[in-house]
Design a protein around this motif. Structure first.
Motif, PDB file in Angstrom:
ATOM      1  N   GLY A 137      10.008  -6.614  -3.914  1.00  4.28           N
ATOM      2  CA  GLY A 137       9.267  -5.740  -3.026  1.00  4.28           C
ATOM      3  C   GLY A 137       8.576  -6.530  -1.937  1.00  4.28           C
ATOM      4  O   GLY A 137       8.144  -7.666  -2.153  1.00  4.28           O
ATOM      5  N   THR A 138       8.465  -5.933  -0.754  1.00  2.00           N
ATOM      6  CA  THR A 138       7.806  -6.611   0.359  1.00  2.00           C
ATOM      7  C   THR A 138       7.249  -5.580   1.325  1.00  2.00           C
ATOM      8  O   THR A 138       7.648  -4.407   1.315  1.00  2.00           O
ATOM      9  CB  THR A 138       8.789  -7.537   1.099  1.00  2.00           C
ATOM     10  N   GLN A 139       6.324  -6.009   2.161  1.00  2.22           N
ATOM     11  CA  GLN A 139       5.779  -5.159   3.218  1.00  2.22           C
ATOM     12  C   GLN A 139       6.557  -5.459   4.491  1.00  2.22           C
ATOM     13  O   GLN A 139       6.426  -6.527   5.080  1.00  2.22           O
ATOM     14  CB  GLN A 139       4.294  -5.433   3.430  1.00  2.22           C
ATOM     15  N   THR A 140       7.379  -4.505   4.914  1.00  4.50           N
ATOM     16  CA  THR A 140       8.274  -4.737   6.044  1.00  4.50           C
ATOM     17  C   THR A 140       7.613  -4.474   7.382  1.00  4.50           C
ATOM     18  O   THR A 140       8.118  -4.925   8.414  1.00  4.50           O
ATOM     19  CB  THR A 140       9.522  -3.853   5.932  1.00  4.50           C
ATOM     20  N   TYR A 141       6.500  -3.739   7.387  1.00  4.58           N
ATOM     21  CA  TYR A 141       5.841  -3.442   8.665  1.00  4.58           C
ATOM     22  C   TYR A 141       4.343  -3.309   8.443  1.00  4.58           C
ATOM     23  O   TYR A 141       3.900  -2.738   7.444  1.00  4.58           O
ATOM     24  CB  TYR A 141       6.381  -2.146   9.265  1.00  4.58           C
ATOM     25  N   GLN A 142       3.558  -3.854   9.371  1.00  8.10           N
ATOM     26  CA  GLN A 142       2.109  -3.745   9.300  1.00  8.10           C
ATOM     27  C   GLN A 142       1.534  -3.739  10.704  1.00  8.10           C
ATOM     28  O   GLN A 142       1.920  -4.553  11.552  1.00  8.10           O
ATOM     29  CB  GLN A 142       1.504  -4.911   8.512  1.00  8.10           C
ATOM     30  N   SER A 143       0.628  -2.791  10.954  1.00 11.09           N
ATOM     31  CA  SER A 143      -0.092  -2.732  12.214  1.00 11.09           C
ATOM     32  C   SER A 143      -1.512  -2.281  11.925  1.00 11.09           C
ATOM     33  O   SER A 143      -1.910  -2.135  10.769  1.00 11.09           O
ATOM     34  CB  SER A 143       0.601  -1.768  13.189  1.00 11.09           C
ATOM     35  N   ASP A 144      -2.294  -2.059  12.966  1.00  9.05           N
ATOM     36  CA  ASP A 144      -3.666  -1.583  12.771  1.00  9.05           C
ATOM     37  C   ASP A 144      -3.708  -0.198  12.142  1.00  9.05           C
ATOM     38  O   ASP A 144      -4.714   0.192  11.550  1.00  9.05           O
ATOM     39  CB  ASP A 144      -4.410  -1.560  14.108  1.00  9.05           C
ATOM     40  N   THR A 145      -2.627   0.556  12.277  1.00  4.50           N
ATOM     41  CA  THR A 145      -2.635   1.947  11.804  1.00  4.50           C
ATOM     42  C   THR A 145      -1.607   2.245  10.720  1.00  4.50           C
ATOM     43  O   THR A 145      -1.733   3.246  10.026  1.00  4.50           O
ATOM     44  CB  THR A 145      -2.386   2.916  12.972  1.00  4.50           C
ATOM     45  N   HIS A 146      -0.579   1.415  10.587  1.00  2.00           N
ATOM     46  CA  HIS A 146       0.511   1.737   9.680  1.00  2.00           C
ATOM     47  C   HIS A 146       0.875   0.545   8.799  1.00  2.00           C
ATOM     48  O   HIS A 146       0.774  -0.611   9.230  1.00  2.00           O
ATOM     49  CB  HIS A 146       1.775   2.148  10.453  1.00  2.00           C
ATOM     50  N   THR A 147       1.312   0.850   7.564  1.00  2.00           N
ATOM     51  CA  THR A 147       1.957  -0.142   6.700  1.00  2.00           C
ATOM     52  C   THR A 147       3.158   0.520   6.038  1.00  2.00           C
ATOM     53  O   THR A 147       3.143   1.718   5.753  1.00  2.00           O
ATOM     54  CB  THR A 147       1.009  -0.680   5.600  1.00  2.00           C
ATOM     55  N   LEU A 148       4.205  -0.283   5.821  1.00  2.00           N
ATOM     56  CA  LEU A 148       5.397   0.211   5.145  1.00  2.00           C
ATOM     57  C   LEU A 148       5.819  -0.826   4.104  1.00  2.00           C
ATOM     58  O   LEU A 148       6.148  -1.962   4.445  1.00  2.00           O
ATOM     59  CB  LEU A 148       6.539   0.443   6.136  1.00  2.00           C
ATOM     60  N   ASP A 149       5.788  -0.418   2.821  1.00  2.00           N
ATOM     61  CA  ASP A 149       6.199  -1.277   1.710  1.00  2.00           C
ATOM     62  C   ASP A 149       7.488  -0.732   1.110  1.00  2.00           C
ATOM     63  O   ASP A 149       7.629   0.485   0.918  1.00  2.00           O
ATOM     64  CB  ASP A 149       5.111  -1.321   0.636  1.00  2.00           C
ATOM     65  N   VAL A 150       8.429  -1.628   0.797  1.00  2.00           N
ATOM     66  CA  VAL A 150       9.701  -1.206   0.218  1.00  2.00           C
ATOM     67  C   VAL A 150      10.002  -2.046  -1.020  1.00  2.00           C
ATOM     68  O   VAL A 150       9.536  -3.193  -1.144  1.00  2.00           O
ATOM     69  CB  VAL A 150      10.862  -1.325   1.235  1.00  2.00           C
ATOM     70  N   GLU A 151      10.785  -1.477  -1.950  1.00  2.00           N
ATOM     71  CA  GLU A 151      11.215  -2.152  -3.169  1.00  2.00           C
ATOM     72  C   GLU A 151      12.669  -1.804  -3.445  1.00  2.00           C
ATOM     73  O   GLU A 151      13.115  -0.691  -3.147  1.00  2.00           O
ATOM     74  CB  GLU A 151      10.365  -1.725  -4.372  1.00  2.00           C
ATOM     75  N   ILE A 152      13.388  -2.741  -4.057  1.00  2.00           N
ATOM     76  CA  ILE A 152      14.759  -2.462  -4.469  1.00  2.00           C
ATOM     77  C   ILE A 152      15.117  -3.367  -5.645  1.00  2.00           C
ATOM     78  O   ILE A 152      14.644  -4.513  -5.726  1.00  2.00           O
ATOM     79  CB  ILE A 152      15.762  -2.666  -3.311  1.00  2.00           C
ATOM     80  N   GLY A 153      15.908  -2.836  -6.579  1.00  2.00           N
ATOM     81  CA  GLY A 153      16.308  -3.639  -7.721  1.00  2.00           C
ATOM     82  C   GLY A 153      17.085  -2.827  -8.736  1.00  2.00           C
ATOM     83  O   GLY A 153      17.110  -1.585  -8.697  1.00  2.00           O
ATOM     84  N   PRO A 154      17.737  -3.507  -9.696  1.00  2.00           N
ATOM     85  CA  PRO A 154      18.509  -2.837 -10.741  1.00  2.00           C
ATOM     86  C   PRO A 154      17.619  -2.416 -11.902  1.00  2.00           C
ATOM     87  O   PRO A 154      16.500  -2.907 -12.068  1.00  2.00           O
ATOM     88  CB  PRO A 154      19.495  -3.922 -11.180  1.00  2.00           C
ATOM     89  N   GLY A 155      18.136  -1.516 -12.727  1.00  2.00           N
ATOM     90  CA  GLY A 155      17.382  -1.061 -13.888  1.00  2.00           C
ATOM     91  C   GLY A 155      18.291  -0.398 -14.905  1.00  2.00           C
ATOM     92  O   GLY A 155      19.534  -0.443 -14.803  1.00  2.00           O
ATOM     93  N   TYR A 156      17.669   0.240 -15.876  1.00  2.00           N
ATOM     94  CA  TYR A 156      18.380   0.922 -16.949  1.00  2.00           C
ATOM     95  C   TYR A 156      17.574   2.150 -17.340  1.00  2.00           C
ATOM     96  O   TYR A 156      16.336   2.097 -17.392  1.00  2.00           O
ATOM     97  CB  TYR A 156      18.558   0.001 -18.156  1.00  2.00           C
ATOM     98  N   PHE A 157      18.248   3.278 -17.577  1.00  2.00           N
ATOM     99  CA  PHE A 157      17.534   4.510 -17.914  1.00  2.00           C
ATOM    100  C   PHE A 157      18.078   5.112 -19.203  1.00  2.00           C
ATOM    101  O   PHE A 157      19.221   4.876 -19.595  1.00  2.00           O
ATOM    102  CB  PHE A 157      17.645   5.533 -16.774  1.00  2.00           C
ATOM    103  N   ARG A 158      17.218   5.915 -19.830  1.00  2.00           N
ATOM    104  CA  ARG A 158      17.616   6.726 -20.976  1.00  2.00           C
ATOM    105  C   ARG A 158      16.952   8.088 -20.813  1.00  2.00           C
ATOM    106  O   ARG A 158      15.731   8.182 -20.650  1.00  2.00           O
ATOM    107  CB  ARG A 158      17.190   6.105 -22.303  1.00  2.00           C
ATOM    108  N   GLY A 159      17.747   9.150 -20.822  1.00  2.00           N
ATOM    109  CA  GLY A 159      17.212  10.480 -20.631  1.00  2.00           C
ATOM    110  C   GLY A 159      17.741  11.463 -21.657  1.00  2.00           C
ATOM    111  O   GLY A 159      18.872  11.324 -22.145  1.00  2.00           O
ATOM    112  N   VAL A 160      16.909  12.444 -22.000  1.00  2.00           N
ATOM    113  CA  VAL A 160      17.303  13.533 -22.898  1.00  2.00           C
ATOM    114  C   VAL A 160      17.275  14.821 -22.107  1.00  2.00           C
ATOM    115  O   VAL A 160      16.218  15.236 -21.614  1.00  2.00           O
ATOM    116  CB  VAL A 160      16.364  13.632 -24.120  1.00  2.00           C
ATOM    117  N   ARG A 161      18.426  15.441 -21.945  1.00  2.00           N
ATOM    118  CA  ARG A 161      18.506  16.681 -21.181  1.00  2.00           C
ATOM    119  C   ARG A 161      17.957  17.854 -22.002  1.00  2.00           C
ATOM    120  O   ARG A 161      17.797  17.761 -23.217  1.00  2.00           O
ATOM    121  CB  ARG A 161      19.961  16.940 -20.755  1.00  2.00           C
TER     122      ARG A 161
END
Length: 250
Positions: A137-161
């Motif tokens: 994850g990193t902060q891709t944009y920052q100004s006096d009024t705005h910030t934008l943070d993004v994340e990306i990565g692999p994972g694993y899930f388990r769900g019960v419908r």
């Protein structure tokens, strides 16, 4: 509601200069916020709904950790087959998450993270949904009024419908958080999380506007969307929730 939040944000932004973040600022230590909202109706319609959330962030010299616990339930008065009026639970959802981020850069913007989440939704398309993942994850944009943070990565899930079928498999997770500081007392945010699995795309989004009441209290209006592309035939793909809550920061 979503349009109202955006219009309100633009109106508040006009004529104001941006200020420091409304989030608690403790360089090293705990920053915690708790929010609560409730609606009770009587008369022709009888019911109660409550939503709440606790968000605890821990800042350390090399680590940035976050723990979130949230819940929502709704009770309604309905007439059963015997003609009697009874209270019935029509919504019940609890979620918790934990994320640990290791800071790579001196400005704290670049992080390697590991996370775990769990959702228990009694009336959802998935009654239980758990994930684990790692990423960057990193902060891709920052100004006096705005910030934008993004994340990306692999994972694993388990769900019960809802019909009892269990699913599991690898996922790719992406997230983005935009914060727009409108004035000394107002902040607009947009948070989006998407998890793509082998048979389903699970996504969540929150559009929110927060206004400061005093140094520790805020009012928050939010519109939340949860979506699954693959659901049972008797379930809808999208759930939405509109809320107005009080937030206490400490």
């Amino acid at each position: 509601m979503k349009s109202l939040l955006i219009i309100s944000a633009l109106a508040l932004a006009h004529g104001y200069a941006a200020a420091d973040s409304m989030d608690p600022v403790n360089a090293h230590g705990w920053n915690t916020s708790a929010e609560l909202g409730a609606i009770s109706t009587s008369g022709n319609t009888v019911g109660t709904s409550v939503t709440g959330k606790i968000d605890a962030k821990q800042e350390l010299p090399k680590w940035s950790n976050e723990y979130v616990l949230s819940g929502y339930f709704k009770d309604e008065e309905v007439t059963n087959d015997d003609g009697e009026k009874v209270r019935e639970r029509s919504a019940q959802r609890y979620s918790l998450s934990a994320k640990a981020g290791y800071k790579l850069l001196h400005d704290d913007h670049g992080k390697l993270y590991a996370l775990a989440t769990h959702v228990d939704d009694r009336f959802g398309a998935y009654t239980r949904y758990s994930t684990i993942g790692v990423g960057y994850g990193t902060q891709t944009y920052q100004s006096d009024t705005h910030t934008l943070d993004v994340e990306i990565g692999p994972g694993y899930f388990r769900g019960v419908r809802s019909e009892g079928e269990t699913e599991n498999g690898p996922t790719v997770r992406g997230a983005a958080l935009l914060k727009w500081k409108l004035s000394d007392s107002a902040q607009f945010s947009q948070n989006v999380i998407v998890e793509r699995g082998t048979s389903n795309i699970h996504s969540m989004a929150e559009t929110a506007l927060r206004t400061k009441i005093n140094s520790t209290m805020q009012m928050k209006a939010a519109f939340n969307i949860r979506n699954d592309t693959s659901v049972p035939a008797d379930k809808k793909n999208t759930d939405t929730q509109t809320s107005v809550t009080l937030v206490y920061s400490f």
